[in-house]
Enzyme design. Structure first.
Site, PDB file in Angstrom:
ATOM      1  N   ARG A  29       0.872  -1.175   0.000  1.00  0.00           N
ATOM      2  CA  ARG A  29       0.000   0.000   0.000  1.00  0.00           C
ATOM      3  C   ARG A  29       0.912   1.227   0.000  1.00  0.00           C
ATOM      4  O   ARG A  29       1.506   1.537   1.030  1.00  0.00           O
ATOM      5  CB  ARG A  29      -0.846  -0.056   1.273  1.00  0.00           C
ATOM      6  CG  ARG A  29      -2.018   0.844   1.329  1.00  0.00           C
ATOM      7  CD  ARG A  29      -2.668   0.719   2.688  1.00  0.00           C
ATOM      8  NE  ARG A  29      -1.883   1.384   3.716  1.00  0.00           N
ATOM      9  CZ  ARG A  29      -1.854   1.042   4.998  1.00  0.00           C
ATOM     10  NH1 ARG A  29      -2.561   0.042   5.427  1.00  0.00           N
ATOM     11  NH2 ARG A  29      -1.119   1.716   5.848  1.00  0.00           N
TER      12      ARG A  29
ATOM     13  N   TYR B  80       4.304   4.429  11.506  1.00  0.00           N
ATOM     14  CA  TYR B  80       4.530   2.987  11.651  1.00  0.00           C
ATOM     15  C   TYR B  80       5.388   2.375  10.547  1.00  0.00           C
ATOM     16  O   TYR B  80       5.597   1.170  10.533  1.00  0.00           O
ATOM     17  CB  TYR B  80       3.203   2.231  11.776  1.00  0.00           C
ATOM     18  CG  TYR B  80       2.186   2.479  10.675  1.00  0.00           C
ATOM     19  CD1 TYR B  80       2.264   1.785   9.473  1.00  0.00           C
ATOM     20  CD2 TYR B  80       1.150   3.390  10.847  1.00  0.00           C
ATOM     21  CE1 TYR B  80       1.343   1.994   8.474  1.00  0.00           C
ATOM     22  CE2 TYR B  80       0.211   3.614   9.853  1.00  0.00           C
ATOM     23  CZ  TYR B  80       0.314   2.909   8.666  1.00  0.00           C
ATOM     24  OH  TYR B  80      -0.604   3.123   7.684  1.00  0.00           O
TER      25      TYR B  80
ATOM     26  N   HIS C 140      -3.384   4.090   5.095  1.00  0.00           N
ATOM     27  CA  HIS C 140      -4.583   3.234   5.124  1.00  0.00           C
ATOM     28  C   HIS C 140      -5.770   3.948   4.487  1.00  0.00           C
ATOM     29  O   HIS C 140      -6.454   3.421   3.627  1.00  0.00           O
ATOM     30  CB  HIS C 140      -4.882   2.856   6.578  1.00  0.00           C
ATOM     31  CG  HIS C 140      -6.237   2.271   6.789  1.00  0.00           C
ATOM     32  ND1 HIS C 140      -6.649   1.103   6.187  1.00  0.00           N
ATOM     33  CD2 HIS C 140      -7.288   2.701   7.543  1.00  0.00           C
ATOM     34  CE1 HIS C 140      -7.893   0.838   6.557  1.00  0.00           C
ATOM     35  NE2 HIS C 140      -8.290   1.785   7.364  1.00  0.00           N
TER      36      HIS C 140
END
Lengths: 383, 334
Positions: A273, A286, A277
């Site tokens: 990705r 993260y 998100h």
């Protein structure tokens, strides 16, 4: 002798017939050690050039679709958009592996797969725009609503495929999931039901590395997500999810196998990705830039362009056509989302039950009265 | 409940439910039954007895043991045009399927703007009073009635068991069909072709002049017994069987309450946040000036379902109902 004592006597011939022998040879079910690739391999030369060109075209248009939808969130025209930027190969290959009569069961990140299936790009965004939960007619386009809860659409795919097979229809269902979804109970139950029923269904896990912020290492201790298939008694397949023809090839094989009565398959596509998100997420908390940069080198659109050009399968004319189509779509998205949609508040009551309950009729009458009062007040102000 | 019932004429509720499934499957090939143990065993309560033998293992499908999987599979089957009837083996075993129920079964019609209705019937053996160990006796109706998109039905008579199950299977909306376990073996004469009131209509099972007991499912026989006992004390109690919690029959309930002025709601589920609270509030909002007393509730205790040797303290019985009736502010009784 207690029940437990019996377990120490498994060598007794005939004891618990069948229970100790494997019911399925696990070897053919295991995924290959390395993911299937087509780009940059001799397999590319043998691939149908028309399919490759169509995959390329859809990748380019899909990338632009992801970019424009993300921009629309920044303008407040979409409530949220979970981009599939970086995962376009999985999305377009999923749609292209299905026949017109097959069914697609997408998750919330699979808007592009829905669009690639032929659903109007704006209708596919109805949920994320906030107009209604689903913009298209699922039966007409054989595509289930975008599913927000994780993995809960997977048993639906199994049930539909099972029902189709009972009816004698050559229909296959494809359920799209993420790596996070494989931790959910519904994923397990769906795979188990599919294998037991030998339902014509394919599960495609787009392993993009993170479930929001949680990396795969905190999601599963399995050798690969494709390995999970073996425990259910179905084949697991591992594919480079950024290699569009590879995903197309593996999915097409799984779909045809299901259609021929061979039962379900679990496919894990390794992808990434590139964006957060959703637009509401901060991915820098993260993951490291180096990781993202490395995956940008393995971008599905770049890979496709590079390898098709090297193989002499991509000409400037196709590049120009795809770019034009992409810009036209982006322009249409901007134009049609420029204004607020007209929504009928009374539609809130229209589709709760086939016939509204007396309680809903009362509430509908109350809302109608409120709306009438608002209109009267506005009319008074204008006078 | 005696373990060995004496042979009597008539059908049990279990037999009526079995007949309803069989008749529905004979009339409509799209009706499919699925669940754990529903096949050759016929279900742990034998409600699906003989269905696999008559209709084959595809139409009465023994599934893996997984409630979310069972209901989720039924969703997909319904999307393809079938009419699944799901059996959840016991009330508390339905909870793993809660997400499928709440997020999909209840909402699919709404999510798809009316394009994908789900005609699924979820049969749930429900409630206590049979000496079951924990997780076998829950009254879970409030979870379901709080979920828009579901119908919630609870038969209390043999005729209703047949008629309401046929109506539920025929409904184009999902129906939670709560089968009161402790009434499974009660017998009554019933005629499967005789019409029953449709889903959504309450039925007055006993007329009276003093007050009305409003109830449903397993508490109906208890209320009828209480009404008999109350006669000795000078109260003439009406007993209203709701039959359906969603849709709720405000019209009949309010007509009866207005005519009598006093009402007690009786159910065996816990009281706090329960169906009785909703009913008492609705009745009070609509009938306030007709009430001679607050609407009282007689319910199970607000405790996890107790072990079988203590369940009789939990379940509302005749005495607790009569105590409530006595508290209905009878001026002439001092």
């Amino acid at each position: 002798m207690t029940v437990l004592d019996h377990r120490h006597h498994t060598s007794v011939p005939g004891w618990l017939p069948g229970a100790t022998a494997p019911r399925t040879d696990p070897a053919p079910l295991l995924p290959d050690a390395s993911p299937v690739r087509v780009l940059g391999t001799p397999a590319l030369e043998k691939y149908d050039p028309a399919v490759l060109r169509e995959l390329y075209r859809r990748l380019v248009v899909g990338r632009r679709y992801n970019q424009q939808a993300t921009v629309l969130t920044k303008q407040g025209r979409l409530a949220v958009y979970p981009a599939s930027t970086g995962q376009e190969a999985c999305q377009v290959a999923a749609a292209m592996a299905l026949g017109a009569g097959d069914w697609l069961f997408p998750s919330y990140r699979d808007t592009l797969a829905v669009v690639s299936r032929g659903v109007d790009p704006l209708e596919a965004l109805t949920l994320l725009r906030g107009n209604a939960h689903t913009g298209y007619d699922p039966r007409a386009v054989r595509t289930a609503p975008l599913c927000t809860p994780l993995a809960t659409q997977a048993p639906h795919a199994v049930g539909l495929a099972h029902a189709a097979r009972l009816a004698g229809d050559p229909v296959v269902a494809l359920a799209l999931l993420g790596d996070g979804g494989t931790s959910e109970g519904d994923f397990h139950e769906a795979l188990n039901f599919a294998a037991v029923l030998q339902a014509p269904v394919v599960f495609l896990v787009q392993n993009n590395g993170y479930a929001i912020s949680v990396p795969l290492t905190r999601q599963s201790a399995a050798p690969s997500l494709a390995h999970k298939a073996v425990g259910y008694g179905m084949p697991g397949r591992l594919v480079d999810g950024n290699d569009a023809p590879a995903v197309h090839a593996v999915l097409t094989e799984a779909v045809e196998r299901a259609r021929a009565g061979g039962g379900p398959t679990l496919v894990e596509a390794l992808t990434y990705r590139l964006e957060a998100h959703t637009n509401a997420d901060d991915a820098t908390r993260y993951r490291e830039d180096e990781e993202v940069t490395a995956w940008r080198e393995h971008d599905p659109v770049l890979l496709m362009e590079r390898h098709l050009r090297a193989a002499g399968l991509l000409d400037d004319e196709l590049v120009r056509q795809a770019a034009e189509e992409a810009e036209a779509l982006a322009a249409r998205m901007r134009a049609e989302f420029h204004t607020d949609a007209e929504l009928d508040p009374m539609s809130l009551f229209a589709h709760v039950y086939a016939e509204p309950t007396p309680q809903l009729r009362e509430q509908a009458a109350q809302l109608a009265a409120e709306l009438a009062a608002e209109r009267a007040a506005e009319a008074g102000v204008r006078q | 409940m005696s373990a060995v019932a004496p042979a009597r004429a008539g059908s049990t509720m279990a037999q009526a439910l079995n007949a309803a499934l069989r008749d529905a499957m004979r009339e409509d090939r799209s009706v499919h039954v699925l669940g754990e143990d529903v096949g050759p065993l016929g279900g742990v309560f034998r409600i699906t007895d003989g269905l696999t033998a008559e209709f084959g293992p595809d139409r009465c499908l023994d599934t893996p043991l997984a409630e979310a999987g069972i209901l989720g599979t039924a969703v997909g089957m319904a999307m393809y045009g079938l009419r699944p009837v799901v059996e959840m083996q016991f009330d508390a075993f339905a909870y793993p399927a809660m997400e499928q129920l709440v997020s999909h079964v209840a909402k699919m019609r709404n999510r798809t703007v009316g394009r994908l209705p789900l005609p699924i019937t979820v049969r749930i053996p429900y409630g206590g009073g049979i000496g079951g160990v924990e997780h076998h006796s829950d009254s879970s109706e409030a979870y379901y009635t709080h979920t828009p998109g579901l119908h919630v039905v609870a038969p209390a008579t043999v005729a209703d068991a047949y008629g309401l199950l046929r109506a539920s299977i025929a409904s184009d909306d999902p129906v939670i069909f709560l089968e009161p376990k402790r009434l499974y073996w009660g017998r009554a004469e019933f005629d499967p072709v005789a019409p029953v009131e449709p889903i959504g209509r309450a039925v007055l099972r006993r007329t009276g002049t003093s007050a009305v007991l409003i109830t449903y499912g397993p508490s109906l026989p208890v209320c009828l017994e209480a009404a008999e006992a109350a006669a000795a004390e000078g109260w003439d109690l009406a007993v209203l069987d709701l039959r359906s919690l969603v849709p709720f029959d405000d019209e009949t309930v309010c007509r009866v309450v207005r005519s009598l002025g006093r009402a007690v709601v009786v159910h065996e589920a816990s009281g706090f946040g329960g169906t009785g609270a909703e009913i008492a509030a609705r009745v009070t909002e609509r009938c306030f000036h007709h009430l001679a007393a607050p609407v009282l509730r007689v319910t199970g205790l607000d405790i996890p379902y107790p072990p079988p040797m203590l369940e009789h303290h939990h379940l509302p019985g005749v005495d607790r109902i009569l105590d409530a009736v006595a508290r209905l502010q009878w001026e002439d009784r001092g």
